[in-house]
Design a protein around this motif. Structure first.
Motif, PDB file in Angstrom:
ATOM      1  N   GLY A  33       0.805  -1.212   0.000  1.00 29.74           N
ATOM      2  CA  GLY A  33       0.000   0.000   0.000  1.00 29.74           C
ATOM      3  C   GLY A  33       0.841   1.266   0.000  1.00 29.74           C
ATOM      4  N   SER A  34       0.140   2.400   0.112  1.00 26.85           N
ATOM      5  CA  SER A  34       0.787   3.706   0.048  1.00 26.85           C
ATOM      6  C   SER A  34       0.327   4.595   1.196  1.00 26.85           C
ATOM      7  CB  SER A  34       0.455   4.406  -1.273  1.00 26.85           C
ATOM      8  OG  SER A  34       0.928   3.675  -2.385  1.00 26.85           O
ATOM      9  N   LEU A  35       1.213   5.490   1.580  1.00 24.98           N
ATOM     10  CA  LEU A  35       0.893   6.547   2.542  1.00 24.98           C
ATOM     11  C   LEU A  35       1.615   7.811   2.114  1.00 24.98           C
ATOM     12  CD1 LEU A  35       1.205   4.837   6.069  1.00 24.98           C
ATOM     13  CD2 LEU A  35      -0.888   5.714   5.020  1.00 24.98           C
ATOM     14  N   ARG A  36       1.047   8.944   2.484  1.00 22.40           N
ATOM     15  CA  ARG A  36       1.702  10.218   2.221  1.00 22.40           C
ATOM     16  C   ARG A  36       1.839  10.975   3.521  1.00 22.40           C
ATOM     17  NH1 ARG A  36      -0.100  15.786  -0.510  1.00 22.40           N
ATOM     18  NH2 ARG A  36       1.817  16.334  -1.630  1.00 22.40           N
ATOM     19  N   ARG A  48      10.672   3.868  -4.688  1.00 25.30           N
ATOM     20  CA  ARG A  48       9.361   3.661  -4.076  1.00 25.30           C
ATOM     21  C   ARG A  48       8.879   4.880  -3.292  1.00 25.30           C
ATOM     22  NH1 ARG A  48       9.043   0.314  -0.208  1.00 25.30           N
ATOM     23  NH2 ARG A  48      11.259   0.262   0.351  1.00 25.30           N
ATOM     24  N   PHE A  49       9.792   5.648  -2.718  1.00 23.77           N
ATOM     25  CA  PHE A  49       9.444   6.838  -1.945  1.00 23.77           C
ATOM     26  C   PHE A  49       9.829   8.078  -2.741  1.00 23.77           C
ATOM     27  CE2 PHE A  49       9.743   5.049   2.684  1.00 23.77           C
ATOM     28  CZ  PHE A  49       8.955   3.976   2.307  1.00 23.77           C
ATOM     29  N   THR A  50       9.043   9.134  -2.593  1.00 21.07           N
ATOM     30  CA  THR A  50       9.345  10.418  -3.235  1.00 21.07           C
ATOM     31  C   THR A  50       9.188  11.536  -2.222  1.00 21.07           C
ATOM     32  OG1 THR A  50       8.537   9.612  -5.377  1.00 21.07           O
ATOM     33  CG2 THR A  50       8.786  11.992  -5.108  1.00 21.07           C
ATOM     34  N   GLN A  71       5.927  10.775  -0.132  1.00 17.07           N
ATOM     35  CA  GLN A  71       5.011   9.819  -0.726  1.00 17.07           C
ATOM     36  C   GLN A  71       5.664   8.445  -0.670  1.00 17.07           C
ATOM     37  OE1 GLN A  71       1.810  10.213  -2.041  1.00 17.07           O
ATOM     38  NE2 GLN A  71       1.853   7.973  -2.184  1.00 17.07           N
ATOM     39  N   MET A  72       5.000   7.521  -0.006  1.00 18.84           N
ATOM     40  CA  MET A  72       5.561   6.182   0.187  1.00 18.84           C
ATOM     41  C   MET A  72       4.681   5.170  -0.523  1.00 18.84           C
ATOM     42  SD  MET A  72       6.654   6.411   4.211  1.00 18.84           S
ATOM     43  CE  MET A  72       4.975   6.548   4.801  1.00 18.84           C
ATOM     44  N   ASN A  73       5.236   4.528  -1.527  1.00 10.39           N
ATOM     45  CA  ASN A  73       4.515   3.519  -2.311  1.00 10.39           C
ATOM     46  C   ASN A  73       5.151   2.151  -2.109  1.00 10.39           C
ATOM     47  OD1 ASN A  73       2.886   5.584  -3.402  1.00 10.39           O
ATOM     48  ND2 ASN A  73       4.306   5.888  -5.114  1.00 10.39           N
ATOM     49  N   SER A  74       4.395   1.128  -2.467  1.00 11.48           N
ATOM     50  CA  SER A  74       4.895  -0.261  -2.358  1.00 11.48           C
ATOM     51  C   SER A  74       5.521  -0.511  -0.997  1.00 11.48           C
ATOM     52  CB  SER A  74       5.907  -0.540  -3.475  1.00 11.48           C
ATOM     53  OG  SER A  74       5.342  -0.324  -4.750  1.00 11.48           O
ATOM     54  N   LEU A  75       4.794  -0.152   0.034  1.00 14.37           N
ATOM     55  CA  LEU A  75       5.332  -0.247   1.388  1.00 14.37           C
ATOM     56  C   LEU A  75       5.559  -1.697   1.797  1.00 14.37           C
ATOM     57  CD1 LEU A  75       3.297   2.610   3.031  1.00 14.37           C
ATOM     58  CD2 LEU A  75       5.776   2.358   3.170  1.00 14.37           C
TER      59      LEU A  75
END
Length: 121
Positions: free
Chosen positions: A16-19, A66-68, A81-85
């Protein structure tokens, strides 16, 4: 005085993702680098990502691709922005900003209170 207030942490399943957001406020003349660090129980606080005032970003190898990290200089705010956690990303995430206050010549490091990110497998 300068305050950093983080938001956006929470619980998410693997993949999942979190910001995350971090807003700096107070007697701010300028901000140099802004960054995100994380600390898992029993571990030291490690750098996740950092961004200069000009927008140049650097990342820990474990999060590259994965993170931006980004920032809004007008709003004194930095984002992550954290993706593919992954479950190993579970930690308290801290915002950091190098701030120069009015009537002060030096930049000082300031920390937020931290926000918990939990990634379940």
């Amino acid at each position: 005085q300068v305050q950093l207030v983080e938001s956006g942490g929470g619980f998410v399943q693997a993949g999942g993702s979190l910001r995350l957001s971090c807003a700096a406020s107070g007697s701010i003349f300028s901000i140099n680098n802004m960054g995100w660090y994380r600390q898992a129980p029993g571990n030291p606080r490690d750098l996740v990502a950092i961004i200069t005032s000009g927008g140049t970003a650097n990342y820990a190898d474990s999060v590259k691709g994965r993170f931006t990290i980004s920032r809004d200089n007008a709003a004194n705010t930095v984002y992550l922005q954290m993706n593919s956690l992954k479950p190993e990303a579970t930690a308290v995430y801290y915002c950091n900003a190098e701030v120069r206050e009015y009537y002060v010549r030096t930049y000082y490091s300031n920390w937020g209170q931290g926000t918990q990110v939990t990634v379940s497998s």
